[in-house]
Design a protein around this motif. Structure first.
Motif, PDB file in Angstrom:
ATOM      1  N   UNK A   1     -38.988 -71.051-141.831  1.00  0.00           N
ATOM      2  CA  UNK A   1     -40.184 -71.824-141.454  1.00  0.00           C
ATOM      3  C   UNK A   1     -41.391 -71.292-142.211  1.00  0.00           C
ATOM      4  N   UNK A   2     -42.239 -72.216-142.655  1.00  0.00           N
ATOM      5  CA  UNK A   2     -43.521 -71.876-143.271  1.00  0.00           C
ATOM      6  C   UNK A   2     -44.537 -72.924-142.831  1.00  0.00           C
ATOM      7  N   UNK A   3     -45.752 -72.523-142.478  1.00  0.00           N
ATOM      8  CA  UNK A   3     -46.733 -73.491-141.981  1.00  0.00           C
ATOM      9  C   UNK A   3     -47.111 -74.592-142.965  1.00  0.00           C
TER      10      UNK A   3
ATOM     11  N   UNK B   1     -39.016 -63.174-128.943  1.00  0.00           N
ATOM     12  CA  UNK B   1     -38.267 -63.070-130.193  1.00  0.00           C
ATOM     13  C   UNK B   1     -36.964 -62.310-129.968  1.00  0.00           C
ATOM     14  N   UNK B   2     -37.049 -61.187-129.257  1.00  0.00           N
ATOM     15  CA  UNK B   2     -35.859 -60.380-129.018  1.00  0.00           C
ATOM     16  C   UNK B   2     -34.814 -61.148-128.219  1.00  0.00           C
ATOM     17  N   UNK B   3     -35.275 -61.914-127.247  1.00  0.00           N
ATOM     18  CA  UNK B   3     -34.335 -62.672-126.417  1.00  0.00           C
ATOM     19  C   UNK B   3     -33.649 -63.790-127.199  1.00  0.00           C
ATOM     20  N   UNK B   4     -34.275 -64.246-128.271  1.00  0.00           N
ATOM     21  CA  UNK B   4     -33.729 -65.354-129.048  1.00  0.00           C
ATOM     22  C   UNK B   4     -32.803 -64.884-130.162  1.00  0.00           C
ATOM     23  N   UNK B   5     -32.962 -63.636-130.608  1.00  0.00           N
ATOM     24  CA  UNK B   5     -32.127 -63.105-131.678  1.00  0.00           C
ATOM     25  C   UNK B   5     -30.780 -62.635-131.149  1.00  0.00           C
ATOM     26  N   UNK B   6     -29.752 -62.802-131.949  1.00  0.00           N
ATOM     27  CA  UNK B   6     -28.444 -62.267-131.568  1.00  0.00           C
ATOM     28  C   UNK B   6     -28.436 -60.747-131.641  1.00  0.00           C
ATOM     29  N   UNK B   7     -29.217 -60.204-132.576  1.00  0.00           N
ATOM     30  CA  UNK B   7     -29.379 -58.764-132.700  1.00  0.00           C
ATOM     31  C   UNK B   7     -30.870 -58.482-132.879  1.00  0.00           C
ATOM     32  N   UNK B   8     -31.386 -57.393-132.311  1.00  0.00           N
ATOM     33  CA  UNK B   8     -32.833 -57.134-132.363  1.00  0.00           C
ATOM     34  C   UNK B   8     -33.255 -56.466-133.666  1.00  0.00           C
ATOM     35  N   UNK B   9     -33.061 -57.169-134.770  1.00  0.00           N
ATOM     36  CA  UNK B   9     -33.383 -56.605-136.087  1.00  0.00           C
ATOM     37  C   UNK B   9     -34.601 -57.343-136.653  1.00  0.00           C
TER      38      UNK B   9
ATOM     39  N   UNK C   1     -47.304 -63.252-144.994  1.00  0.00           N
ATOM     40  CA  UNK C   1     -48.096 -62.782-143.852  1.00  0.00           C
ATOM     41  C   UNK C   1     -49.075 -63.834-143.331  1.00  0.00           C
ATOM     42  N   UNK C   2     -48.554 -65.005-142.976  1.00  0.00           N
ATOM     43  CA  UNK C   2     -49.388 -66.024-142.340  1.00  0.00           C
ATOM     44  C   UNK C   2     -49.933 -65.488-141.012  1.00  0.00           C
ATOM     45  N   UNK C   3     -51.158 -65.876-140.678  1.00  0.00           N
ATOM     46  CA  UNK C   3     -51.756 -65.447-139.410  1.00  0.00           C
ATOM     47  C   UNK C   3     -50.881 -65.822-138.218  1.00  0.00           C
ATOM     48  N   UNK C   4     -50.211 -66.960-138.330  1.00  0.00           N
ATOM     49  CA  UNK C   4     -49.386 -67.447-137.218  1.00  0.00           C
ATOM     50  C   UNK C   4     -48.222 -66.518-136.904  1.00  0.00           C
ATOM     51  N   UNK C   5     -47.890 -65.596-137.820  1.00  0.00           N
ATOM     52  CA  UNK C   5     -46.766 -64.685-137.598  1.00  0.00           C
ATOM     53  C   UNK C   5     -47.216 -63.299-137.131  1.00  0.00           C
TER      54      UNK C   5
ATOM     55  N   UNK D   1     -37.030 -76.125-154.387  1.00  0.00           N
ATOM     56  CA  UNK D   1     -36.534 -74.964-155.139  1.00  0.00           C
ATOM     57  C   UNK D   1     -35.459 -74.174-154.401  1.00  0.00           C
ATOM     58  N   UNK D   2     -35.267 -74.432-153.115  1.00  0.00           N
ATOM     59  CA  UNK D   2     -34.286 -73.683-152.338  1.00  0.00           C
ATOM     60  C   UNK D   2     -33.307 -74.640-151.673  1.00  0.00           C
ATOM     61  N   UNK D   3     -32.035 -74.499-152.003  1.00  0.00           N
ATOM     62  CA  UNK D   3     -30.996 -75.343-151.422  1.00  0.00           C
ATOM     63  C   UNK D   3     -30.278 -74.612-150.291  1.00  0.00           C
ATOM     64  N   UNK D   4     -29.608 -75.397-149.471  1.00  0.00           N
ATOM     65  CA  UNK D   4     -28.750 -74.865-148.402  1.00  0.00           C
ATOM     66  C   UNK D   4     -29.511 -73.977-147.413  1.00  0.00           C
ATOM     67  N   UNK D   5     -30.759 -74.315-147.179  1.00  0.00           N
ATOM     68  CA  UNK D   5     -31.577 -73.626-146.186  1.00  0.00           C
ATOM     69  C   UNK D   5     -31.833 -74.588-145.040  1.00  0.00           C
ATOM     70  N   UNK D   6     -31.732 -74.099-143.818  1.00  0.00           N
ATOM     71  CA  UNK D   6     -32.081 -74.911-142.654  1.00  0.00           C
ATOM     72  C   UNK D   6     -33.576 -74.762-142.404  1.00  0.00           C
ATOM     73  N   UNK D   7     -34.331 -75.830-142.634  1.00  0.00           N
ATOM     74  CA  UNK D   7     -35.779 -75.786-142.463  1.00  0.00           C
ATOM     75  C   UNK D   7     -36.132 -76.175-141.038  1.00  0.00           C
ATOM     76  N   UNK D   8     -36.927 -75.367-140.397  1.00  0.00           N
ATOM     77  CA  UNK D   8     -37.213 -75.519-138.971  1.00  0.00           C
ATOM     78  C   UNK D   8     -38.643 -75.990-138.736  1.00  0.00           C
ATOM     79  N   UNK D   9     -38.906 -76.478-137.532  1.00  0.00           N
ATOM     80  CA  UNK D   9     -40.216 -77.027-137.197  1.00  0.00           C
ATOM     81  C   UNK D   9     -41.204 -75.984-136.693  1.00  0.00           C
ATOM     82  N   UNK D  10     -40.743 -74.768-136.489  1.00  0.00           N
ATOM     83  CA  UNK D  10     -41.641 -73.721-136.014  1.00  0.00           C
ATOM     84  C   UNK D  10     -40.979 -72.370-136.120  1.00  0.00           C
ATOM     85  N   UNK D  11     -41.762 -71.320-135.902  1.00  0.00           N
ATOM     86  CA  UNK D  11     -41.258 -69.960-136.044  1.00  0.00           C
ATOM     87  C   UNK D  11     -40.122 -69.678-135.066  1.00  0.00           C
TER      88      UNK D  11
END
Length: 433
Positions: free
Chosen positions: A352-354, A400-408, A388-392, A363-373
């Protein structure tokens, strides 16, 4: 003053809008009919904060116009700014000046009376000489002065840079032409911005030298960051320690995944090609280009290492695709090499990018583009922050941790404090820390 600007890309459109805001009458010319049609409808073809409002204000005031008719746009102009692209030429890396020279030939045929032809595009040393030759050849009876006026605009802050510049560089030897340039930039006298007059070749080289030096600062601190990781130091502390020395300065000392964008990669390469032509090697710049090219894929390998050296079949969330925040520019973005390195190792990427999604798809193939972070983060095995967008900068880390399969979390821009992230239970990897 009446001004024509040839090219409505990033430099041309920003320059034209700002000149018109100074009170000059400006006609922006472009061969791309769809781009001019969009501008007539009030749609801006690039993302630059504040540019849409600036264009709208000056169009309504009658000071800013757009056309595909170069002859009509140049007719009666006191100065014509050539602001077309000078991309790296395929095959040898030299700046492709074909657009500049074509514009000069067209201007020569359309100009009336004394006309100052200004190279605003970034061009190698000696380009102004060739532009002058083309003008004389195409219109032997024409009355021209050729001036170099390089741009120093940062994407994301271009309007402020134009109106409150550190300096304005003007290179030329014809006093009539220099007088016109002084009048064009006279509105800046209220801000006491220094207008530096020099030779035309000096102005052309100033642009390349400036960008090469900034690229060198970025690359220097990136190599220091690598050493910091080995010896147990924090590159942010080191950067602050040296940046407070006013001989060095704190800007461009932020460690990260390497520089990209429309200027530094292209201009450093063009400077090297010029140095080869003149047999004046630029060894430092050669090293800068090489180190930066290698660094981008190294950042991809850094992510792989943070994920246990095996990403095959895993999903990586990438936040930030553009080469810097507050732009939609994907040219030579570090994100490209990072993502391609991950894909080569067998990873799936959801990103995702704002502002950069539309350009990224080109320029980038085979990427899943998402609607938000958070959509990009959902179900991923690791999160990587590339731009380093302000939104991040203030993500809900618990969420974030609860959504990740691993907390990396791999923070390639060092925007999070290590203690804050690790307190939330993440395995945190940064740059030079």
């Amino acid at each position: 003053m009446r001004i024509a600007v040839i090219g409505t890309g990033y430099v041309g459109l920003v320059s034209g809008a700002c000149f018109s805001d100074f009170g000059h009458h400006v006609v922006c010319v472009d061969k791309d009919e769809s781009k001019i049609a969009a501008l007539h409808e009030g749609r801006i073809p690039i993302f630059e904060p504040g540019l849409d409002a600036l264009v709208d204000t000056n169009v309504k005031a009658g000071r800013l116009e757009f056309t595909t008719d170069l002859a009509e746009g140049v007719k009666g102009a006191d100065a014509v700014f050539i602001a077309v692209g000078t991309p790296s030429r395929r095959g040898d890396g030299h700046a492709d000046l074909s657009y500049v020279y074509a514009a000069a030939a067209d201007v020569a045929k359309a100009a009336e009376g004394f006309t100052v032809v200004v190279t605003k595009s970034t061009v190698p040393v000696g380009t102004g000489d060739e532009v002058e030759r083309i003008l004389r050849e195409a219109n032997p009876s024409g009355d021209f002065a050729v001036v170099s006026n390089p741009e120093f605009l940062r994407e994301g802050a271009a309007i402020d840079d134009f109106k409150r510049p550190d300096r304005v560089v003007v290179g030329g030897h014809d006093e009539r032409g220099m007088a016109v340039m002084r009048e064009i930039y006279r509105p800046l006298s209220l801000n006491r911005a220094p207008v530096i007059e020099m030779s035309r070749r000096g102005a052309e080289l100033t642009k390349y030298a400036g960008n090469a030096f900034l690229a060198t600062k970025i690359t220097f601190i990136n190599e220091i960051a690598d050493l910091c990781e080995k010896v147990g130091a924090d590159v942010q502390e080191v950067a602050r320690g040296i940046g407070l020395d006013n001989r060095i300065g704190s800007k461009f000392l932020h460690a990260g995944p390497g520089y990209g964008g429309s200027c530094f990669p292209k201009d450093t390469l063009a400077l090297l090609k010029t140095s080869q032509d003149y047999e004046a090697p630029q060894r430092i710049v050669e090293a800068v280009v090489s180190v930066n090219d290698n660094r981008k894929r190294a950042m991809g390998r850094k992510v792989i290492a943070a994920m246990g050296d095996d990403v095959r079949g895993k999903t990586v969330a990438v936040l930030g695709l553009t080469f810097k925040p507050n732009t939609d520019d994907m040219r030579d973005s570090p994100a490209i090499a990072v993502i391609q390195t991950l894909q080569d190792a067998g990873a799936q990427v959801q990103a995702y990018d704002p502002e950069g999604m539309e350009q990224a798809r080109k320029v980038l193939d085979n990427v899943t583009y998402c609607d938000g972070a958070y959509q990009a983060i959902e179900g991923a095995d690791a999160l990587v922050i590339v731009t380093e967008w302000d939104a991040f900068r203030a993500l809900d880390l618990k969420r974030v941790k609860s959504m990740l399969s691993q907390p990396i979390l791999v923070d390639l821009r060092n925007i999070y404090p290590r203690d804050v992230v690790e307190r939330e239970g993440f395995v945190y990897t940064a740059v030079g820390r």
